[in-house]
Design an enzyme around this catalytic site. Structure first.
Site, short mmCIF file in Angstrom:
data_model
loop_
_atom_site.label_atom_id
_atom_site.label_comp_id
_atom_site.label_asym_id
_atom_site.label_seq_id
_atom_site.Cartn_x
_atom_site.Cartn_y
_atom_site.Cartn_z
CG HIS A 65 -8.20 -4.94 2.53
ND1 HIS A 65 -8.22 -3.57 2.66
CD2 HIS A 65 -7.62 -5.18 1.30
CE1 HIS A 65 -7.67 -3.02 1.58
NE2 HIS A 65 -7.31 -3.96 0.74
CB SER A 102 -7.03 -4.74 -2.52
OG SER A 102 -7.06 -3.38 -2.12
NE ARG A 146 -10.05 5.75 2.72
CZ ARG A 146 -9.61 4.49 2.71
NH1 ARG A 146 -9.54 3.84 1.56
NH2 ARG A 146 -9.25 3.90 3.81
N1 CMX Z 1 -10.59 -3.36 17.25
C1 CMX Z 1 -9.91 -4.12 18.16
N2 CMX Z 1 -8.59 -4.31 18.13
C2 CMX Z 1 -7.91 -3.67 17.16
C3 CMX Z 1 -8.52 -2.83 16.22
C4 CMX Z 1 -9.93 -2.70 16.26
N3 CMX Z 1 -10.63 -2.00 15.37
N4 CMX Z 1 -7.59 -2.34 15.38
C5 CMX Z 1 -6.41 -2.85 15.79
N5 CMX Z 1 -6.60 -3.66 16.86
C6 CMX Z 1 -5.61 -4.50 17.57
C7 CMX Z 1 -5.00 -5.47 16.56
O1 CMX Z 1 -5.84 -6.60 16.36
C8 CMX Z 1 -3.68 -5.79 17.24
O2 CMX Z 1 -3.96 -6.71 18.28
P1 CMX Z 1 -2.89 -7.88 18.67
O3 CMX Z 1 -1.69 -7.14 19.17
O4 CMX Z 1 -3.62 -8.65 19.72
O5 CMX Z 1 -2.63 -8.65 17.42
C9 CMX Z 1 -3.30 -4.46 17.87
O6 CMX Z 1 -4.53 -3.70 17.99
C10 CMX Z 1 -2.31 -3.64 17.06
O7 CMX Z 1 -2.80 -3.50 15.73
P2 CMX Z 1 -2.47 -2.19 14.86
O8 CMX Z 1 -1.00 -2.15 14.66
O9 CMX Z 1 -3.12 -0.99 15.44
O10 CMX Z 1 -3.26 -2.50 13.51
P3 CMX Z 1 -2.76 -3.35 12.26
O11 CMX Z 1 -1.95 -2.46 11.39
O12 CMX Z 1 -2.15 -4.64 12.69
O13 CMX Z 1 -4.14 -3.70 11.56
C11 CMX Z 1 -6.35 -3.23 10.81
C12 CMX Z 1 -4.90 -2.71 10.89
C13 CMX Z 1 -7.14 -2.28 9.90
C14 CMX Z 1 -6.33 -4.63 10.19
C15 CMX Z 1 -6.95 -3.26 12.24
O14 CMX Z 1 -7.03 -1.95 12.75
C16 CMX Z 1 -8.33 -3.91 12.29
O15 CMX Z 1 -8.43 -5.13 12.40
N6 CMX Z 1 -9.45 -3.09 12.18
C17 CMX Z 1 -10.79 -3.63 12.14
C18 CMX Z 1 -11.10 -4.15 10.73
C19 CMX Z 1 -11.24 -3.02 9.73
O16 CMX Z 1 -11.95 -2.05 9.95
N7 CMX Z 1 -10.56 -3.18 8.58
C20 CMX Z 1 -10.72 -2.23 7.46
C21 CMX Z 1 -9.52 -1.29 7.28
C22 CMX Z 1 -9.72 -0.41 6.06
C23 CMX Z 1 -9.71 -1.24 4.81
O17 CMX Z 1 -8.63 -1.77 4.45
O18 CMX Z 1 -10.77 -1.43 4.20
#
Ligand code: CMX
Length: 433
Positions: A269, A239, A325
């Site tokens: 996000h 964002s 947070r």
């Molecule tokens: N549950 C399951 N799998 C997850 C996970 C979770 N909470 N967090 C990461 N992973 C997976 C990813 O999907 C990715 O899988 P693939 O290799 O199959 O694509 C793998 O673990 C590696 O990802 P990462 O490097 O640890 O995480 P990213 O930097 O790519 O993504 C984020 C970060 C936040 C998008 C991810 O952790 C996620 O999807 N979390 C759940 C959604 C969430 O809570 N988002 C809010 C974040 C805070 C905000 O911005 O508001």
């Protein structure tokens, strides 16, 4: 000192530092880019500059050098409240200085002067389909006000580049002052039969928002805390980066914040805060309204992962520890709603999810982020329409992004334009024949 005066003083002091880095040290390398980073969302590439906040992977966010507890401690408090003025917090984000009570009150008075929302914004909101998502509504409301931009007027009149920051600051103040009323109106239009509550000119940013939402105390305290916690997370998150990117084309604040909102509306996000509550409600429905025990929770977490979905509210692109947070909101819950069943559920997830994500071995960070906890508090105080939660995030995030954009203009940051390569070029770099 008044905010704008102080800001100008800071800008004049800062400009030579940026100019010196660029002119004398521009060729010094900050890092290298790997193929994984070029394909994988530019993760970890150090190529942005901001002084508003810094995110340490282990420690979490610092706003202008202050941790969350330090920020909450140092800022002047709203009378009768444990929480600081959002207005004083914006002073800190913009100038780097903790305001006095008087300086904080000055910003509050400035916001009040600028808070009247143009009538056509309500017309736009009312004209939208009933099933529009609240994030689409707030994005539309913000961009509808684009014609108010002071920057555009001054730019068209031929303002010097050195002065861009001034009308940008005016746009930031004018827009931020209106966001609480716009957000509360969206809530009342969508969920309370369109019965709007007029603003109370005697209340501060957070207090007035709670009042216009029609939710009793201590919701005002939560609003202040919530807006502060969600404001800024350095400038690489989707964002903040979108806001920065849009504004780097010299698009004005209204276009930039509308774009920022659109990026926040994705489930990976900001929308994760509504996803967490939806997920929990889904589990409770399957359990016939009962809170699952630890073994049952483990099963639901594995079921979610095995069906190819992420566990919302866990993981982070930069953080490698529990998000402070999340901690700040957890402490609020422990103090104000320790026996709430949904809080207990979320707290149970805090124990259950990280070891499972570690065992699954994919997520780099198995710990909870800000979104895991925020819906619980909203739900407890009566805000049960969880598709509204990300709007609260958007009002908070606008504070940080507006501060960043004012400084982007002050320091003359250019249009952003990273370079792309083709897959074949990457194969060449890799030495693949
Ligand atoms: N549950 C399951 N799998 C997850 C996970 C979770 N909470 N967090 C990461 N992973 C997976 C990813 O999907 C990715 O899988 P693939 O290799 O199959 O694509 C793998 O673990 C590696 O990802 P990462 O490097 O640890 O995480 P990213 O930097 O790519 O993504 C984020 C970060 C936040 C998008 C991810 O952790 C996620 O999807 N979390 C759940 C959604 C969430 O809570 N988002 C809010 C974040 C805070 C905000 O911005 O508001």
């Amino acid at each position: 000192m008044a905010l704008k005066e102080k800001l100008f003083e800071k800008i004049e002091g800062w400009r030579p530092r940026t100019t010196k880095l660029l002119k004398e040290y521009g060729d010094v390398k900050v890092g290298e880019v790997t193929i994984a980073q070029a394909i994988g969302g530019v993760r970890g590439v150090r190529c942005l500059t901001t002084d508003i906040s810094y995110l340490d992977p282990m420690e979490g966010i610092r706003f202008r050098g202050y941790t969350i507890p330090e920020t909450l401690e140092a800022l002047p408090k709203v009378p009768g409240s444990e929480m600081p003025y959002v207005e004083g917090f914006f002073y800190l984000l913009l100038t780097g200085d903790i305001p006095t009570e008087e300086e904080s009150a000055d910003v509050a008075a400035e916001f009040k002067k600028r808070s009247k929302v143009p009538g056509y914004v309500l017309d736009v909101l009312r004209a939208m389909p009933e099933d529009s998502h609240p994030m689409a509504m707030i994005s539309a409301a913000v961009v509808a006000m684009q014609k108010e931009s002071e920057f555009v007027k001054k730019y068209n009149a031929g303002i010097s580049k050195m002065d861009y920051w001034d009308p940008t600051y005016e746009d930031a103040m004018n827009l931020l002052a209106k966001l609480p009323e716009i957000a509360a109106n969206i809530y009342r239009l969508k969920y309370k039969n369109g019965e709007l509550i007029a603003a109370d000119p005697n209340l501060d940013f957070g207090g007035n928002f709670a009042h216009m939402m029609g939710i009793d105390k201590p919701y005002d305290e939560i609003s202040r805390l919530y807006f502060l916690l969600h404001s800024d997370h350095e400038s690489g998150n989707a964002s903040a980066h979108t806001g920065h990117l849009v504004s780097s084309t010299l698009s004005d604040m209204y276009y930039s914040i509308s774009g920022m909102i659109d990026a926040l509306a994705g489930p990976l996000h900001g929308l994760a805060n509504q996803e967490v509550l939806a997920w929990i409600q889904g589990v409770m429905k399957k359990m016939g309204g009962k809170i699952p025990n630890e073994e049952e929770m483990k099963k639901f977490v594995w079921d979610t992962l095995n069906s190819g979905q992420v566990i919302p509210g866990f993981g982070h692109a930069v953080l490698r520890k529990t998000d402070p947070r999340y901690q700040a909101q957890r402490e609020f819950c422990l103090k104000h709603l320790p026996d709430d069943p949904i809080f207990k559920f979320v707290d149970g997830l805090y124990k259950v999810v990280p070891p499972i994500l570690e065992k699954q071995g994919k997520a780099k960070n198995p710990w909870p982020n800000v979104d895991a906890q925020s819906g619980v508090i909203q739900w407890y105080y009566g805000l049960k329409e969880y598709d509204f939660y990300t709007v609260l995030f958007a009002v908070g995030r606008a504070l940080g992004v507006c501060a960043n954009i004012v400084w982007d203009r002050a320091l003359g940051y250019p249009i952003e334009r990273p370079k792309s390569l083709t897959t074949a070029m990457l194969e060449d770099v890799a030495g693949i024949k």
